[in-house]
Structures are given as structure tokens and as C-alpha cells.
Design an enzyme around this catalytic site. Sequence first.
Site, PDB file in Angstrom:
ATOM      1  N   ALA A  43       0.841  -1.210   0.000  1.00 51.86           N
ATOM      2  CA  ALA A  43       0.000   0.000   0.000  1.00 51.86           C
ATOM      3  C   ALA A  43       0.875   1.260   0.000  1.00 51.86           C
ATOM      4  O   ALA A  43       1.963   1.250   0.589  1.00 51.86           O
ATOM      5  CB  ALA A  43      -0.936  -0.004   1.203  1.00 51.86           C
ATOM      6  N   CYS A  59      11.302   4.867   4.361  1.00 52.49           N
ATOM      7  CA  CYS A  59      11.290   6.312   4.085  1.00 52.49           C
ATOM      8  C   CYS A  59      11.732   7.058   5.342  1.00 52.49           C
ATOM      9  O   CYS A  59      11.036   7.948   5.837  1.00 52.49           O
ATOM     10  CB  CYS A  59       9.913   6.788   3.615  1.00 52.49           C
ATOM     11  SG  CYS A  59       8.547   6.369   4.722  1.00 52.49           S
TER      12      CYS A  59
END
Length: 425
Positions: A249, A368
Site C-alpha cells: 500500500a 522512508c
Amino acid sequence: MTSPRKCALDIFHETLQKGSYPNLLYKERAAAYEERDRKLITLLISDSLSNLIHIDYILSKFIGGKKVKPIIRNILRMAVDQIKFLEFPHHAVINESVELCGLVGKPMLKGFVNGVLRNYVRNMEISYPKEKNLEYFSIINSKPMWLMELWNKDYGFENAVKYSKIRKSGTAIRFKHGENSEKWLKDKGYQFKKSELINGAYILESSYDIHNTSEYKKGFLSIQGIGSMAACEALDPRNGETVLDACSAPGGKTVFICEKMKKGKVIACDVFNGRINLVRQNVSRFGFSFVEYVIHDMSVKKESFINRFDKVLVDAPCSGLGELNSKPDIMLNKSIDGIYELSKLQYKILDRCAEYVKSGGILVYSTCTINKIENDNVIKKFLEKHEDFKLDSFKLTGGQAVESGMLQMTPDEYEGFFVARLKKQ
């Protein structure tokens, strides 16, 4: 419909008091406003969140230890941001802030808000720590002290300061077909620059409501971070391969993988049905028919996946510290203890996924974030256990060669993102 400032205050307040996601509240509540007002709402929320630690330091000089109702404190926070950082006219900000007291049912506190803000405007020369140390930059750049200490430990003082103050904005997009992409951007009047790392990728100055363009809806382009694109390029999926996108996702990575493969088999996994639906919606815009969607907790072994995949991408759940520039609310509920807990989950997922890679296959790990606990240390621990895996060099389509097999992107480049490519012997 309430005023744009009242809408911004409501979203800002719920973000801080309830832990709500400001982007979701914005989509829900700001759609009916004109574009100019939507931009103002976005600016007031994101700038106040970005500068929150600095704002609170300033307010501490004027309200001290007084017990202030949360909604009033948040009116003051937004007002200080507009005066100090956005440099809006002082009198207009004060008047709007006093007005907000009535709109939130606290008319009896108009005088308090008016007094605090007028006192601040008369005394804007604030004293800060004299020594330009971590504490000073924690205040000035509005980053928590634990994060400054972590970056200082991992990357040194100079880089810790640099990472804390970078505040680039922009939206990265990638075109499915490179032809006429720059012409389309120019015709739309978008301000952009070409990515140096990824061919066909561009960084726009803002999102420009790109979700609402027919080109986006028809699958002409994708919105995806440069780091996420780099992870897919490190994976280097090929025609006819079987690929696992383990934490897929919202689906940008799955789409890019499919584009590179043309045909084959892609399994897109995530832990909740809602997240898988996001992937499904993203992929459906492009019409790829070789994706299978699986709801599964990737920290739990799945027997049917063992030795099944040519390539596996683990874009692991992480602290998101590399995205503070675009999502300043990320740091509201983070702590160093939470970082260590996340690293345990990340290792567990990577450890599980190692079993799913065929001999000679590729395993890519990405986050990230910017810290060695979640990045370098996870890879080091993994390699100590899995002697059949080695770091493997890769090259991005923009030309950058990553000989070490590990790439740490930092906010002074694009966003903070980590990629490691591992090859199974």
C-alpha cells in the site's frame, strides 16, 4: 461553511488533540472551498505543524506556565506562525485570532488572546540559547531533541543540523510513457524540475490537484516519491518474473513494478483489507491484469510463498522521518523507544521474506526514514544471520551507480529514503 481559518484551526486542533491525520481531514472538509482558500488552509496547517516546537518556545515567553485551554493554545500557535514565519500583517492576524475565540465558543477569552499576541508583537526579539548546539537547532528548526541527538550520533553534528532545517516542498510524479511528458507539464502551466535519479520522473512545486486531472485518472502518470521509485529500480523486475511486493500500500510501487515487467506475476500484500483496496484502485487505473492481491501480516510465515519469487520488495513500516518536510505531523507521536520497536518489526518482516526468495533471486529492503537503527543496523543484523545473502550493486536509470548496494537519500536531495539490494546465493 466556516471561514478558511476556522477550518484550518479545526484540522490543526484535531491533529494535535486526537492524533487525526491532517491530510484525511483536509480531503474531507476542504473540498468545498475555492482553490485560493484551500491553499490558505493547507498553508496554515502545514506551516504551524512544521514550526510547532519553535512556536511553543516563543509562547512560553509570554504565557509561561499558565494553564491554557487546548483550543485557545492552538489559536495562539497558528497566530504566532502567521506573524513569525508567514509574515502576515500583524493586525489582521490578531483580529482573526480574536474572532476565532468566539467561533469556538470561548468569547470570554478574546481579551487574553488579544493581550498575548499584542505583547508578542511589541516584544518580538526573543532570547535563544547562546551556544549554537543541538538544543538551539532543535528550537530553531522545530525538531525534537531526541531526533537531533539521534542524527548527531548517526551522521554527525553538521548533517544533523542540515537534515533538521531542510524544508523542500513539491510532489514527485512519474509518467507511464515518456513521450510529450514535459510538453504536457508546460501546457498545464506547472512549475517543475526533472529528476536526476529516475528517468521519466519530475518534481512539481506543488500537487496542483493532480489527482483531478484526466491524465492521472486514465493512468497516464503516477504520484510516487523519488525514493520509492529508486527502490523499484533497485529491484529491477523483468519480463515474465514472479515478484512479491510485500508491504504494497498504497500501490505506487506495485504499479511501477508492473510497468517494468509488462507481463509475469506480481503478488501485492498488505496487512489490512483497506490498504489492499488502495493498491487495487491504484493498479486498476493502469489496467494491469497480472496482479494478485493478498491480505497477510508479513511478519508471519506464509508457507505457500517459500522459494516462490524471483524478486521480493520489502518497503517496511517505518518512522517516516524522511518525510517530515511534506508530512510534519509524523513527528508528533514518535520517540526513540518507538524507533527501536519498529526496527524489531522491520527485521522480522525482512527475515521472513528471505525465505520467499529463490536461489539467485533479489531481496530489496527500503524505508522512508533517516537513521541507522531502522536502516543500516537492520541490514547488518540480517546479513549476520543470512550468510546466503550478499549486498548487490545496482544502477538507477538517471545514471547513479550504487556500488555498495545501499543508498541513503537525504532531505537536501529529495526526501529521506533508504534502499538496500540483497542477492541470494
